[in-house]
Design a protein around this motif. Structure first.
Motif, mmCIF file in Angstrom:
data_model
loop_
_atom_site.group_PDB
_atom_site.id
_atom_site.type_symbol
_atom_site.label_atom_id
_atom_site.label_comp_id
_atom_site.label_asym_id
_atom_site.label_seq_id
_atom_site.Cartn_x
_atom_site.Cartn_y
_atom_site.Cartn_z
ATOM 1 N N VAL B 229 0.851 -1.185 0.000
ATOM 2 C CA VAL B 229 0.000 0.000 0.000
ATOM 3 C C VAL B 229 0.886 1.234 0.000
ATOM 4 O O VAL B 229 1.800 1.341 0.816
ATOM 5 C CB VAL B 229 -0.911 0.030 1.247
ATOM 6 N N GLU B 237 2.547 -0.100 3.999
ATOM 7 C CA GLU B 237 2.326 -1.451 4.501
ATOM 8 C C GLU B 237 2.475 -2.441 3.368
ATOM 9 O O GLU B 237 2.147 -2.151 2.214
ATOM 10 C CB GLU B 237 0.921 -1.564 5.108
ATOM 11 N N PRO B 248 -5.294 -5.509 8.709
ATOM 12 C CA PRO B 248 -4.425 -4.386 8.348
ATOM 13 C C PRO B 248 -3.817 -3.758 9.597
ATOM 14 O O PRO B 248 -4.462 -3.716 10.646
ATOM 15 C CB PRO B 248 -5.380 -3.419 7.653
ATOM 16 N N THR B 253 -4.208 1.890 5.565
ATOM 17 C CA THR B 253 -4.760 0.675 4.963
ATOM 18 C C THR B 253 -6.152 0.413 5.522
ATOM 19 O O THR B 253 -7.070 0.043 4.794
ATOM 20 C CB THR B 253 -3.851 -0.531 5.270
#
Lengths: 334, 327
Positions: B229, B237, B248, B253
């Motif tokens: 991400v 992440e 997450p 996220t």
């Protein structure tokens, strides 16, 4: 409005574009009702006629497009028969519209404040500039723009994408319309901004009680905000019903196919997607029978020859246009 | 598992003119590190302007990196410290790209056969006449078009078919690695799944490795083994897809996942949302410390001062957030 009159009644609306290559039937006989305070979603792929349909209601259809049949009644009045003068009166005060791309719809050389006030001053002759200014500030605050007085003096390029869409919404709502047509209002935005705008629209709808026609290709957005859904394909409404019926009990093969083909974040396993095979319809040479027949896996012989009738298939005005329903009904009757 | 690509501290800045004699730099990609295993699909998600496309292109060295290190199959192809920058021509045959908008990326004055054959004539000069034509037809056949289509021009095709041409073009030189830069976002919903399935089949058949860039997390989740991400030029992440979506760690996220509307009315309305305030800041002068702190609901004093460290918090689960460091 009398009791027996519907809020918005569209009957057998036909819109064609007369191009050099021939007639394109963008909207080919669609009918639906919209109640007061209702949010209706119109879903379809590009070229399905969903925007053209909305443009013809509000009278923004441009050459070479023409309404060639049907009627649109808004609170009992025939909208299509309006003169230019009446149309101007109708737009803004009764119906308003939000467009897909806010950057192309805002005028870059006027301030946001100026454009907001213009909308109000054009439609209400007895409003003073001072009152219009106050109302514009109030609207900007309603759509969640901070520092509204400072923002009034700024130009569209000084706003971010999400803010511009908020300003567009403020502009559309400044004359307190009863019906709002939103044409893909969140498509150009990022998901986190889309979530903000949807939240805002839901909130405003609850507060003002206006009706919304929400045009989109995103089924997730429809599930989020709409009460009723019409699924369009190649200028026809193929299925219509309340949001739960469409998502949990779809009847038309196209709706079923669309729902199946979407990847989702909430499933456990990595499943293979089930696509709808084939390519979208060429509207210059549409198929003779059901427009979806060439791509339909349940296609019958009759589908290729004749257009299917729109039939009631469930509770709460759940209808679908497919020959399979005729076949099922015949079998049930025997 | 063997790593095909390793990227360390990759940076890409664009110099832009702000006024007369005044320049600024857009930090499009800022200190990104990750690796891709042989045969996997690594998905990259993020909002527009987060640098995902720039990262994909810098990785192929279509843009020259500002600094960092890129290793392909054990050989460094770029290293700013050791001053390594190898000629890319031999690598172009191994690394290819599928572009986002097929109508813009295909030359309107070339036939589909010429488009697909152009790369072949550079990288496979040994193919002549009949062999060359056969290869083009074979490529068109792989993507579900046929040899008749070779003489037509791009405008004669629908969006989905144009994207198939784009895929055939990338596949023609038999690459090992393909950057798929939003290959389906310009397509209609019912066509998207056709292309996704085709990409999956081709990967199986030809043992390809993908870097799949998209803004739609549901599509990325579907096709990827692991997902990274990105936010404002940085990776926030990275984890195995299912883990990333179910557990997450990074607040960005979390908000991204909660913002995705599900095609399921009851579920989507019952969903708890973490709606972010405001907009993405400008990459021209990004916020100090953690770049996400201006929109983060859990931001503290520390977040605005010091940048969080990119660390592995669970096996294979990387993230960069101060809230996690404390734990």
């Amino acid at each position: 409005m009398k009791n027996n009159e519907k809020f918005l009644e569209v009957r057998d609306l036909r819109v064609s574009f007369f191009t050099h290559a021939g007639e394109v039937k963008a909207v080919d006989g669609i009918s639906y009702d919209l109640g007061e305070h209702e949010v209706m979603g119109i879903v379809g792929e590009s070229g399905s006629g969903k925007s053209v349909e909305a443009y013809s209601i509000i009278g923004l259809l441009q050459n070479p497009g023409r309404v060639i049949g049907g009627s649109v009644k808004f609170m009992g009045e025939d909208v299509l028969a309006y003169s230019e003068e009446q149309k101007r009166e109708f737009r803004g005060n009764k119906v308003s519209m939000i467009f897909q791309n806010p950057m192309t719809c805002l005028n870059p050389v006027y301030t946001i404040g100026n454009q907001l006030m213009e909308a109000l001053l054009c439609h209400n002759k007895d409003v003073t500039r001072k009152a219009a200014y106050d109302r514009a500030v109030e609207m900007l605050e309603l759509v969640g723009i901070n520092n509204a007085r400072k923002r009034m003096k700024q130009y569209p390029h000084e706003f971010s994408g999400g803010m511009r869409q908020r300003a567009m919404i403020a502009m559309a709502l400044i004359c307190s319309p009863k019906l709002l047509i939103a044409d893909e209002p969140t498509t150009a935005l990022d998901v986190t901004i889309q979530a903000q705008i949807l939240e805002l629209m839901k909130d405003i709808q609850r507060k003002t009680g206006m009706s919304i026609i929400f045009i989109t290709h995103n089924l997730g957005v429809v599930a989020e905000i709409c009460d009723r859904v019409s699924v369009m394909y190649a200028g026809h409404i193929v299925e219509q019903g309340n949001v739960n019926d469409i998502f949990y009990r779809p009847k038309h093969p196209y709706t079923e196919g669309l729902l199946r083909s979407m990847p989702r974040v909430d499933t456990k396993e990595r499943e293979r997607l089930i696509p709808i095979e084939g390519t979208p319809v060429d509207l210059l040479n549409p198929p003779k029978g059901c427009p979806f027949a060439p791509r339909c896996e349940k296609c019958l012989k009759v589908c290729l020859e004749h257009k299917p009738p729109f039939l009631q298939v469930g509770e709460d005005a759940h209808g679908s246009a497919c020959w399979l329903h005729v076949k099922e009904m015949k079998e049930a009757g025997e | 598992m063997k790593k095909l690509i390793e990227v360390e501290h990759l940076r890409k800045y664009f110099r832009i003119k702000l006024g007369t004699l005044k320049y600024g730099s857009i930090q499009a990609v800022e200190d990104v590190s990750f690796f891709i295993y042989v045969g996997e699909t690594l998905g990259i998600v993020g909002e527009s302007g987060c640098g995902k496309t720039t990262m994909g292109r810098t990785l192929l060295r279509l843009y020259n990196p500002t600094s960092g290190r890129i290793v392909y199959d054990g050989t460094p192809i770029y290293d700013s410290e050791k001053k390594i920058s190898v000629p890319m021509l031999p690598y172009r045959k191994k690394m290819q790209i599928i572009f986002q908008d097929p109508s813009a990326s295909l030359d309107p004055r070339m036939t589909v056969g010429e488009i697909v054959g152009e790369a072949l004539s550079v990288h496979r000069p040994d193919l002549k006449g009949k062999e060359y034509r056969e290869r083009i037809n074979e490529m068109l056949d792989t993507v579900g078009l046929n040899s008749e289509h070779a003489n037509r021009f791009p405008h004669e095709f629908s969006g989905g078919q144009q994207q198939r041409v784009g895929i055939a073009r990338a596949l023609a030189v038999e690459p090992e690695f393909i950057v798929c830069d939003e290959p389906i976002s310009a397509l209609d919903v019912s066509i998207q799944s056709q292309v996704v399935n085709m990409l999956e089949d081709l990967q199986q058949e030809k043992h390809l490795t993908y870097l799949f860039i998209a803004h739609d997390i549901s599509v990325v989740r579907h096709i990827s083994n692991r997902i990274g991400v990105m936010y404002l030029g940085q990776m926030v992440e990275l984890a195995e897809s299912y883990e990333l979506c179910s557990q997450p760690m990074h607040p960005y996220t979390k908000s991204l996942l909660s913002a995705v509307p599900l095609p399921d009315p009851q579920k989507t309305r019952a969903k708890k949302r973490l709606i972010l305030e405001g907009d993405v800041p400008s990459p021209l002068n990004p916020p100090t410390g953690c770049r996400f702190h201006t929109r983060c609901p859990y931001a503290t004093e520390e977040c605005s001062q010091r940048a969080p460290v990119w660390k592995e918090y669970a096996p294979g689960h990387f993230a960069a957030c101060h809230a996690l460091e404390g734990k």
